[in-house]
Design an enzyme around this catalytic site. Structure first.
Site, mmCIF file in Angstrom:
data_model
loop_
_atom_site.group_PDB
_atom_site.id
_atom_site.type_symbol
_atom_site.label_atom_id
_atom_site.label_comp_id
_atom_site.label_asym_id
_atom_site.label_seq_id
_atom_site.Cartn_x
_atom_site.Cartn_y
_atom_site.Cartn_z
ATOM 1 N N LYS A 11 1.731 0.254 8.103
ATOM 2 C CA LYS A 11 0.730 -0.837 8.069
ATOM 3 C C LYS A 11 1.393 -2.114 7.600
ATOM 4 C CE LYS A 11 0.450 -1.036 3.318
ATOM 5 N NZ LYS A 11 0.945 -2.166 2.509
ATOM 6 N N ASP A 136 -3.298 3.200 -1.341
ATOM 7 C CA ASP A 136 -3.224 2.805 0.079
ATOM 8 C C ASP A 136 -3.476 3.961 1.034
ATOM 9 O OD1 ASP A 136 -2.567 0.294 -0.735
ATOM 10 O OD2 ASP A 136 -0.500 0.329 0.012
#
Ligand code: C5P
Length: 291
Positions: A11, A136
């Site tokens: 990401k 995350d």
């Protein structure tokens, strides 16, 4: 099914706005995560008992200090599964890079083992385990861009951004890493960056959904650039270089050190694979990846 292979993506944070330090030591934040189609590979196999983890990168631990191991242990323990698993991690994403590689590996391990053992756990339970392992990880339990709040574990998926249709990422890891706890600790010296005003994430999302990347570009923001660019000014030079060569937006991702640039045309991102080393020498790692 006894074996299963799954890609494990990474990401970038198109925005990371830190809102303040919390009593538990974490930081309250709002962030816009965007998936990047650059992958590690994970292979899962039902086998014997206990967890046997192997990794293509000899520098990574394969014991309980590896997030994949911890995710597997927590999954098997919570589901009450006595059987063992063999897991192989083929690493391509740079580590401690701000790309969420390890977090993605942990999430894909939860999804992979759930599939391998016949879906014993509802998604809500996987989300609880993910949040207990790191900030995350929840993002990687799904595949869309997302707004995240809290310490980053509360996810609201959003539709793919029309402003990024046809665009490409250029991603560069300089070869040195930045420790996440270090970046958050050092942020205390930058009170404005540490205590951001909420609302920036929604503003960026609206602009990206409105379809104009150039209009959205000034909204890209990362509070952790304050400590990171002070210590590593070369990261600011990268951004200057990308802008001078047509990047619509550029930012450090997460706690760094990976810096990304968004180009409207894939050919512009591809061209950076030669231009960047021509200017700065060979980096630790780089990639041009269509959005
Ligand atoms: O949750 P994760 O393991 O990714 O966090 C690593 C470290 O980063 C934490 O121990 C903490 O020091 C810092 N952190 C923070 N606030 C967040 C996320 C991470 O202070 N929202």
């Amino acid at each position: 099914m006894t074996t299963l292979q799954k890609p494990s993506p990474c990401k970038v944070n198109l925005l990371l706005n830190i809102l303040g330090k919390r009593p538990d030591g974490f930081h309250e934040l709002e962030t816009v995560f965007h998936p990047v189609k650059f992958f590690d590979q994970l292979t899962f196999e039902r086998s014997g008992n206990g967890i046997q983890l192997t990794c293509s990168d000899a520098a990574l631990p394969v014991d309980a200090s590896n997030l994949v191991y911890r995710a597997a242990a927590k999954f098997l323990g919570t589901a009450g599964i006595r059987e063992g698993v063999r897991i192989h991690l083929e690493k391509h994403i740079p580590v401690a890079a701000g790309l969420g590689g390890g977090s993605g590996n942990a999430a894909i391990t939860l999804l992979g083992l759930n599939e391998l053992f016949g879906q014993p756990m509802p998604v809500a339970q996987l989300q609880v385990i993910a949040a207990s392992l790191g900030s995350d990880i929840n993002f990687f339990l799904q595949e869309k861009p997302a707004l995240a709040v809290g310490r980053g574990e509360q996810i609201e998926a959003v539709e793919h951004f029309s402003a990024l249709r046809g665009a490409s990422f250029f991603l560069i890891h300089p070869g040195f890493g930045i420790s996440t706890p270090w970046a958050y600790r050092e942020l205390a010296r930058f009170p404005t960056a540490q205590n951001g005003q909420p609302g920036r994430a929604r503003r960026l999302i609206e602009k990206l959904q409105a379809g104009d990347l150039v209009a959205a570009a000034p909204e890209f923001y990362n509070s952790l650039e304050a400590p990171a660019l002070e210590k590593y000014p070369v990261l600011a030079l990268y951004q200057e270089f990308f802008r001078a060569h047509g990047a619509a937006a550029t930012l450090m991702s997460g706690s760094g050190s990976t810096t990304f640039a968004l180009f409207q045309k894939p050919s512009e991102a591809e061209a950076m694979l030669e231009k960047f080393p021509g200017r700065f020498g060979p980096p630790g790692w780089m990639a041009a990846v269509p959005v």
